[in-house]
Design an enzyme around this catalytic site. Sequence first.
Site, mmCIF file in Angstrom:
data_model
loop_
_atom_site.group_PDB
_atom_site.id
_atom_site.type_symbol
_atom_site.label_atom_id
_atom_site.label_comp_id
_atom_site.label_asym_id
_atom_site.label_seq_id
_atom_site.Cartn_x
_atom_site.Cartn_y
_atom_site.Cartn_z
ATOM 1 C CG HIS A 7 68.018 15.937 -28.858
ATOM 2 N ND1 HIS A 7 67.584 16.158 -29.917
ATOM 3 C CD2 HIS A 7 67.284 14.871 -28.229
ATOM 4 C CE1 HIS A 7 66.267 15.720 -29.995
ATOM 5 N NE2 HIS A 7 66.258 14.701 -29.072
ATOM 6 C CD GLU A 43 60.725 18.825 -25.519
ATOM 7 O OE1 GLU A 43 60.115 17.748 -25.800
ATOM 8 O OE2 GLU A 43 61.747 19.550 -26.199
ATOM 9 C CD GLN A 60 64.001 16.071 -26.196
ATOM 10 O OE1 GLN A 60 64.498 14.956 -26.471
ATOM 11 N NE2 GLN A 60 63.569 16.966 -27.119
ATOM 12 C CG HIS A 84 65.308 10.147 -27.728
ATOM 13 N ND1 HIS A 84 64.572 10.532 -26.527
ATOM 14 C CD2 HIS A 84 65.743 11.140 -28.484
ATOM 15 C CE1 HIS A 84 64.308 11.957 -27.008
ATOM 16 N NE2 HIS A 84 64.959 12.119 -28.049
ATOM 17 C CD GLU A 134 63.755 13.256 -31.668
ATOM 18 O OE1 GLU A 134 64.076 12.763 -30.394
ATOM 19 O OE2 GLU A 134 63.608 14.486 -31.903
#
Lengths: 145, 145
Positions: A7, A43, A60, A84, A134
């Site tokens: 994502h 989220e 996301q 991110h 991530e």
Amino acid sequence: MFTRIDHIGIACRDLDAAVEFYRRTYGFEVAHEEVNEEQGVREAMLRVSGTDDGGASYLQLLEPVRDDSPVAKFLERNGEGVHHVAFGTDDVRAASESVAGRGVRVLDAEPRPGSMGSRIAFLHPKDCGGVLTELVQSAEVRRHE
Amino acid sequence: MFTRIDHIGIACRDLDAAVEFYRRTYGFEVAHEEVNEEQGVREAMLRVSGTDDGGASYLQLLEPVRDDSPVAKFLERNGEGVHHVAFGTDDVRAASESVAGRGVRVLDAEPRPGSMGSRIAFLHPKDCGGVLTELVQSAEVRRHE
């Protein structure tokens, strides 16, 4: 070991407005919504496509639910935008160890809960060319552990 | 109409070092390199996975080749990091018109050349929640026009 863009995390001030923007503009629909109390965010996961590792790529959208959450601080410094990038792996623990072995600081020594039952670990953006990165092991993969 | 995350564009100061970082850390390999004189960048496309629309998702690493290029200005203001996000479509002209019809400013009235023979159009980040967004029609799809 890293088999998809899991994502792109996008920080926003108004989650409902952001969800509506992505739905109306691109046709991306919400696959999942949750509040992650630990990270202080509400989220939504918008599914974009399936990927050839059997997973999927999402956007996301992240709205802070308290002023001291990392996403609230990001919005204060940078305004809305990409927060991110997340890469999918079938083993987040092994992936973290592999990355750490290449000199990248792993911020979560122990993988922690992410969206939709996943387990995640963040990497230090200063070790990743300015990209907060991530690593994600999805819940589907976890069931086979 | 929008069927994949085509790529994440990442601004860097040293393309060769960035390519080496992504290869060594994640195993992503360079599928293509080129200089885009119009945009003033040297770039590498690193393939991450295939997508279920028959396309693929890439990381696009971007190094400016002149000081007045948009990516050079981005680096000056923000340092290294995520520069833009690109969604894949099978018809960039129709996609641009659809998005414009929803009130988003399209920066390229006429789609222009992107990586690997694609045609692209950028959207105004202020209309996209702070995310510089690109629409991409890949060369494979163009051949069937």
